[in-house]
Design a protein around this motif. Structure first.
Motif, PDB file in Angstrom:
ATOM      1  N   ALA A 174       0.835  -1.217   0.000  1.00 36.94           N
ATOM      2  CA  ALA A 174       0.000   0.000   0.000  1.00 36.94           C
ATOM      3  C   ALA A 174       0.864   1.260   0.000  1.00 36.94           C
ATOM      4  CB  ALA A 174      -0.926  -0.003   1.208  1.00 36.94           C
ATOM      5  N   LEU A 175       1.917   1.261   0.804  1.00 41.68           N
ATOM      6  CA  LEU A 175       2.755   2.446   0.886  1.00 41.68           C
ATOM      7  C   LEU A 175       3.648   2.608  -0.345  1.00 41.68           C
ATOM      8  CD1 LEU A 175       3.763   2.446   4.659  1.00 41.68           C
ATOM      9  CD2 LEU A 175       1.880   3.623   3.515  1.00 41.68           C
ATOM     10  N   GLU A 176       3.971   1.511  -1.002  1.00 43.39           N
ATOM     11  CA  GLU A 176       4.734   1.620  -2.246  1.00 43.39           C
ATOM     12  C   GLU A 176       3.893   2.292  -3.328  1.00 43.39           C
ATOM     13  OE1 GLU A 176       7.543  -1.151  -5.131  1.00 43.39           O
ATOM     14  OE2 GLU A 176       6.172  -2.117  -3.725  1.00 43.39           O
ATOM     15  N   GLU A 177       2.627   1.899  -3.409  1.00 46.68           N
ATOM     16  CA  GLU A 177       1.742   2.552  -4.382  1.00 46.68           C
ATOM     17  C   GLU A 177       1.548   4.023  -4.021  1.00 46.68           C
ATOM     18  OE1 GLU A 177      -2.806   2.265  -6.214  1.00 46.68           O
ATOM     19  OE2 GLU A 177      -2.061   0.669  -4.901  1.00 46.68           O
ATOM     20  N   ALA A 178       1.391   4.307  -2.719  1.00 47.97           N
ATOM     21  CA  ALA A 178       1.241   5.702  -2.306  1.00 47.97           C
ATOM     22  C   ALA A 178       2.502   6.507  -2.621  1.00 47.97           C
ATOM     23  CB  ALA A 178       0.944   5.766  -0.810  1.00 47.97           C
ATOM     24  N   SER A 179       3.670   5.904  -2.443  1.00 46.10           N
ATOM     25  CA  SER A 179       4.923   6.579  -2.766  1.00 46.10           C
ATOM     26  C   SER A 179       4.993   6.938  -4.240  1.00 46.10           C
ATOM     27  CB  SER A 179       6.128   5.690  -2.393  1.00 46.10           C
ATOM     28  OG  SER A 179       6.220   5.517  -1.004  1.00 46.10           O
ATOM     29  N   ALA A 180       4.554   5.999  -5.081  1.00 49.87           N
ATOM     30  CA  ALA A 180       4.582   6.241  -6.526  1.00 49.87           C
ATOM     31  C   ALA A 180       3.672   7.399  -6.897  1.00 49.87           C
ATOM     32  CB  ALA A 180       4.184   4.973  -7.270  1.00 49.87           C
ATOM     33  N   ARG A 181       2.542   7.509  -6.234  1.00 51.17           N
ATOM     34  CA  ARG A 181       1.593   8.586  -6.536  1.00 51.17           C
ATOM     35  C   ARG A 181       2.026   9.906  -5.918  1.00 51.17           C
ATOM     36  NH1 ARG A 181      -4.562   6.351  -6.893  1.00 51.17           N
ATOM     37  NH2 ARG A 181      -4.107   4.339  -7.886  1.00 51.17           N
ATOM     38  N   LEU A 182       2.824   9.825  -4.856  1.00 49.26           N
ATOM     39  CA  LEU A 182       3.289  11.034  -4.196  1.00 49.26           C
ATOM     40  C   LEU A 182       4.163  11.857  -5.133  1.00 49.26           C
ATOM     41  CD1 LEU A 182       3.050  12.251  -1.268  1.00 49.26           C
ATOM     42  CD2 LEU A 182       5.265  11.212  -0.811  1.00 49.26           C
TER      43      LEU A 182
END
Length: 463
Positions: A455-463
């Motif tokens: 979940a946080l990897e996907e959020a990092s990519a969108r950040l």
């Protein structure tokens, strides 16, 4: 045959929207038919199922309560049945008690830190904190220190929502709607060193800094006005904030020097959460008072308790002194029987050893998350961890867009879609927090860490 009057599963959300007021919730946001309500129906092992039959890892142990997960129900049902057949209720009131509460108080004395051998029961954590405050005030009053009417708590800490406990909770958004605080409380620094100068990475330096700041505040406030300092061994609010080595020993020294009582709020950290009966044991804590709740019954019944040291009880038990404080359901026979069974299972099944054996592995898996751009810090211990998130603004803050889309939207949604119930705080410093059942094995801990990482990897990519 009498027809069942229970609401069908499909009608529960709508019924809740009409009749149920939820805790800490904007109840108007549930929708007219409760379409935004999440309803959990059953539990098994470290998992819970919703009303649609979907299974989730209970990564928060209910609300830090279900230490043993959900597989011990037959044992707890047996203990409850035996107690209810014998005695359903008797108050701990006016020189009257019942055997189960007496046995539980004795059992707690055996596992509590040395010198703490007395228990005052209550219905939950906030009541336990209220009791700690009233015992502290009574203690000082009986000793002639009637001017000790103030408390010290830590910034960002949460100690409950009843009027007294709320005074010790550092959250203006929770306190201000109810007017002036019932207890005059000064808030001092917590032990979160994330973002502080590099010199504070050294435990001795950081501990000395915190204790010097605290002592200065005590002197400024007036040492003779302080009745009690309350702190959690690991602070929950703000994200599993652990103390530096020497900090709790320093708190003890200040309490002794200036005459106030030291209370350890162990509502979350006791009964195995940190791999010990009491989390403060990890940090050399020697409090005068300990508050507990949640894990004392493993979530199978409501109960709180305030454990009190011998030297405090020697004062409040003086001939003619009355502890004019109490709760109708304090030490309820059913809750006491369930608490006794919970303590028995924790000891019998080696739960503390299990946490100690797995904690380093969980720590390593959680620490690995710091490689992700959105993770600013990981902290915690035992089976109690949090990731503090770092956003898209200079200094690590979040823009309104990122907060809405990622912290309030994508991250909690992805965690639940992947079958994990965790806590996602959307506050000044957003957090993802876990406190899995203490029966979780290594494979499950790996699964929890991986779901968070995805979940946080996907959020990092969108950040």
């Amino acid at each position: 045959m009498t027809a069942s009057t229970r609401t069908p599963t499909t009608g529960l959300p709508a019924s809740a929207a009409r009749h149920l007021l939820l805790n800490m919730t904007p109840n108007g946001s549930l929708g007219t038919e409760g379409e935004n309500l999440f309803v959990i129906q059953r539990g098994h092992g470290p998992y819970v199922d919703d009303t649609d039959g979907r299974r989730y890892i209970d990564g928060l142990s209910g609300l830090y309560c279900c230490q043993l997960g959900y597989s011990y129900a037959p044992e707890f049902a047996e203990a409850a049945d035996k107690q209810l057949r014998e005695l359903c209720f008797s108050p701990l009131w006016s020189a009257s008690a019942h055997p189960t509460a007496i046995e539980l108080a004795e059992r707690l004395a055996r596992i509590a830190p040395a010198g703490i051998e007395h228990t005052f029961f209550s219905g939950g954590g906030a009541e336990a904190v209220e009791t700690a405050w009233k015992i502290a005030r009574r203690y000082h009053s009986l000793r002639g220190d009637t001017g000790r009417v103030k408390a010290i708590a830590r910034r960002g800490a949460y100690h409950g929502l009843t009027v007294g406990a709320l005074s010790l909770t550092d959250d203006p958004g929770l306190r201000e709607p109810y007017g002036p605080a019932a207890i005059d409380t000064r808030f001092t620094a917590n032990t979160n060193r994330f973002g502080l100068p590099a010199e504070y990475a050294d435990d001795a330096t950081y501990s000395a800094h915190l204790l010097a700041e605290l002592e200065a505040e005590i002197l400024a406030e007036g040492p003779d006005s302080i009745a009690m300092l309350i702190a959690e061994p690991v602070q929950n609010r703000g994200g599993c904030i652990t103390p530096p080595t020497g900090y709790w020993e320093g708190l003890r020294a200040l309490a002794d020097r200036y005459g106030f009582l030291l209370a350890a709020d162990e509502v979350i950290t006791a009964f195995g959460r940190l791999g010990e009966w009491f989390g403060g044991d990890r940090y050399g804590a020697r409090p005068d008072i300990i508050t507990v709740a949640k894990g004392i019954t493993a979530g199978y019944a409501p109960m709180g308790a305030t454990l009190v040291s011998d030297h405090v009880v020697d004062v409040i038990n003086r001939p003619g002194a009355v502890l004019n404080h109490g709760y109708t359901f304090a030490g309820h026979p059913l809750s006491a029987a369930i608490a006794l069974r919970s303590l028995e299972i924790i000891e019998r099944d080696g739960i503390l050893d299990h946490v100690r054996g797995q904690q380093d592995h969980l720590q390593a898996r959680m620490n690995a998350l710091t490689a992700l751009p959105i993770v600013g810090d990981v902290r915690g211990t035992g089976f109690f961890y949090a990731c503090e998130l770092s956003g898209d603004l200079d200094g690590g803050g979040f823009s309104d867009r990122a907060r809405t889309e990622l912290v309030a939207g994508l991250i909690p949604r992805r965690l639940r879609e992947a079958g994990l119930l965790a806590r996602v705080y959307n506050r000044d410093a957003p957090l993802v927090q876990i406190a899995p059942p203490l029966v979780s094995d290594r494979q499950l801990l790996d699964r929890i860490a991986q779901i968070i990482a995805d979940a946080l990897e996907e959020a990092s990519a969108r950040l």
